[in-house]
Design an enzyme around this catalytic site. Structure first.
Site, PDB file in Angstrom:
ATOM      1  N   CYS A 103      -2.149   5.966   7.259  1.00  0.00           N
ATOM      2  CA  CYS A 103      -3.538   6.085   7.781  1.00  0.00           C
ATOM      3  C   CYS A 103      -3.659   5.163   9.085  1.00  0.00           C
ATOM      4  CB  CYS A 103      -4.448   5.164   6.670  1.00  0.00           C
ATOM      5  SG  CYS A 103      -4.264   3.545   6.635  1.00  0.00           S
ATOM      6  N   CYS A 153       0.811  -1.173  -0.015  1.00  0.00           N
ATOM      7  CA  CYS A 153       0.008  -0.013   0.080  1.00  0.00           C
ATOM      8  C   CYS A 153       0.775   1.369   0.159  1.00  0.00           C
ATOM      9  CB  CYS A 153      -0.907  -0.059   1.282  1.00  0.00           C
ATOM     10  SG  CYS A 153      -1.903   1.528   1.346  1.00  0.00           S
ATOM     11  N   GLU A 189     -26.813 -12.120  24.684  1.00  0.00           N
ATOM     12  CA  GLU A 189     -25.859 -11.031  24.276  1.00  0.00           C
ATOM     13  C   GLU A 189     -26.321  -9.862  25.307  1.00  0.00           C
ATOM     14  OE1 GLU A 189     -24.269  -8.066  22.538  1.00  0.00           O
ATOM     15  OE2 GLU A 189     -23.831 -10.091  21.785  1.00  0.00           O
ATOM     16  N   ASP A 239     -17.654 -16.072  22.948  1.00  0.00           N
ATOM     17  CA  ASP A 239     -16.880 -15.101  22.063  1.00  0.00           C
ATOM     18  C   ASP A 239     -17.002 -13.779  22.491  1.00  0.00           C
ATOM     19  OD1 ASP A 239     -15.812 -14.114  19.831  1.00  0.00           O
ATOM     20  OD2 ASP A 239     -17.420 -14.438  18.542  1.00  0.00           O
ATOM     21  N   CYS A 279     -10.163 -12.246  21.103  1.00  0.00           N
ATOM     22  CA  CYS A 279      -9.500 -11.408  20.318  1.00  0.00           C
ATOM     23  C   CYS A 279      -8.395 -10.635  21.152  1.00  0.00           C
ATOM     24  CB  CYS A 279     -10.536 -10.409  19.620  1.00  0.00           C
ATOM     25  SG  CYS A 279     -11.528  -9.622  21.123  1.00  0.00           S
ATOM     26  N   CYS A 297      -2.902  -0.598   9.114  1.00  0.00           N
ATOM     27  CA  CYS A 297      -2.083  -1.647   9.036  1.00  0.00           C
ATOM     28  C   CYS A 297      -0.615  -1.411   9.820  1.00  0.00           C
ATOM     29  CB  CYS A 297      -1.687  -1.891   7.550  1.00  0.00           C
ATOM     30  SG  CYS A 297      -3.241  -2.679   6.558  1.00  0.00           S
TER      31      CYS A 297
END
Length: 437
Positions: free
Chosen positions: A88, A82, A321, A369, A395, A91
């Site tokens: 930005c 990129c 949830e 999760d 995560c 990444c």
């Protein structure tokens, strides 16, 4: 005697620099070095490189810096694909070959998990193409009084400045191809100071666009936007007031998962990497070894991404949830797919939920999760259920290890783990582990 007065000259404080040899790489893409016994985390430094770095933060035990000069280059360094990389901020690892990215993340995860299960071996990594995987993106719109034009792009790293991207190699092609046409559209906008942001989502039935606008659109802007949506075959949504979105086209986005169709609103959370999401769900189904006698509890279920596939193989599934709107979406998706052996409930999972009716039911398998904060408040209740298997999708490796340790102390054994390369080129790491009673 004549006195001459010289005004003080402005001097900019020079940033402190040091030199170091990078000896390792952390899972977020930072080079690791030792200088006088102190550990340094150095941006854009890779193993085997001798670098000069600028100090950005220094503590007693560690420091943070950014490499600015290199005496030599690492064999795992590559040219970023990129042209906006490093500006930005989306990444952090494009300068690292993909094999090294994945090995570094997996090695870091295994190192942490072996503190709990010393003989653990990692399962096959869940991975796919390193480029063109992201199916959703948010772009800022900002009118510049200097250039008298609308700036369109991503926010610069650690700044409110915009980076005017013309393409993005991690976006799916359907989205990246829209960037230049969108920029042209907004240069013609009649009320540019009212532009907020846009969100793009590549669903399985087409691309959805949401425009956030500060107040009503002018007749000309509305006409141009509708023509743009027709020309590019977009599902169009507009928000002219806070927390209110109007559908300007008839279709609503959905994605396919197993044999199911999950409909969602343009602002809803969905997994952004569709292929990895499919493989992640398939792996969860395999590891849980579901049968028609199983009763499964899915905590932090969202709009049913795991619950609905689980219900295809289990006797009964309950999804929990915290966000009421997502519970409604999940229930609607169950009805849309004619699934009667799954139920969804709204509950605050950061507090005790022992008084809830669903909590008194029996479950022999559990799927978690959670968000980055982990599932700490839910663990006591899970332990009381005494499920045979617990599958944890994470995560955040730090909260994952914390929560696994608690489950192990209550009689569970960590038997499987896999790294999920959901976000190549970034410092994010997803993983999945299985615990058995």
């Amino acid at each position: 005697m004549v006195l001459f007065y010289n005004a003080p000259t402005k001097t900019s404080q020079r940033k402190k620099t040091q030199t170091a040899t990078i000896i390792n790489l952390d899972y977020q893409g930072l080079g690791v070095a030792k200088v006088a016994g102190k550990t340094w985390f150095i941006e854009n430094g890779l193993p085997e490189e001798n670098v000069q770095f600028v100090v950005s933060e220094e503590k007693r035990q560690y420091g943070i810096g950014k490499a600015v000069k290199w005496q030599n280059k690492s064999p795992i360094r590559r040219e970023p694909l990129c042209s906006f990389y490093g500006q930005c901020g989306g990444c952090q690892m494009q300068h690292i070959v993909i094999e090294a990215q994945r090995q570094t993340k997996q090695r870091a995860l295994l190192h942490q998990l072996r503190k709990i299960a010393p003989d653990l071996q990692m399962e096959l990594m869940i991975a796919d193409d390193e480029w063109h995987y992201r199916r959703r993106a948010k772009f800022s719109l900002q009118y510049s009084t200097v250039t008298k034009s609308v700036e369109f792009g991503f926010r610069q790293q650690q700044s409110n400045q915009l980076v005017a991207v013309t393409d993005c190699p991690i976006l799916v092609p359907q989205l990246s191809q829209l960037l230049s046409p969108l920029r042209e559209l907004f240069q013609l906008w009649q009320q540019p100071k009212k532009l907020g942001h846009i969100e793009l989502v590549a669903a399985d039935n087409g691309v959805a666009l949401l425009l956030r606008h500060l107040g009503s659109l002018s007749a000309t802007d509305e006409q141009n936007l509708r023509q743009f949506a027709t020309q590019h075959q977009l599902m169009l949504f507009v928000s002219e007031t806070d927390n209110q979105v109007s559908a300007w086209t008839e279709q609503h986005p959905y994605y396919q998962l197993e044999q199911l169709q999950l409909q969602f609103d343009v602002r809803d959370f969905i997994q952004v990497n569709p292929i990895i999401n499919q493989r992640m769900v398939q792996t969860a189904l395999a590891w849980l070894e579901l049968s028609a006698k199983d009763r499964v509890l899915d905590l932090f279920c969202g709009m049913g991404n795991f619950s609905l596939p689980l219900a295809q193989y289990a006797e009964y599934v309950v999804g929990i949830e915290g966000v009421a709107d997502m519970v409604s979406k999940a229930s609607a998706n169950a009805a849309r797919n004619q699934m009667r052996n799954v139920a969804f409930y709204q509950t605050d999972l950061s507090a005790s939920f022992a008084d809830k009716a669903w909590a008194a039911e029996k479950f022999n398998k559990v799927l978690l999760d959670p968000p980055r904060a982990g599932a700490l408040f839910a663990l006591n209740h899970i332990v009381e259920l005494q499920p045979e298997r617990i599958l944890y999708v994470s995560c955040n490796p730090a909260t994952l290890v914390r929560d696994i340790q608690i489950l192990v102390e209550h009689g569970y054994r960590l038997v499987k783990a896999a790294m999920i390369d959901m976000f190549p080129q970034t410092g994010h790491m997803e993983s999945m582990v299985l615990l058995v009673k």
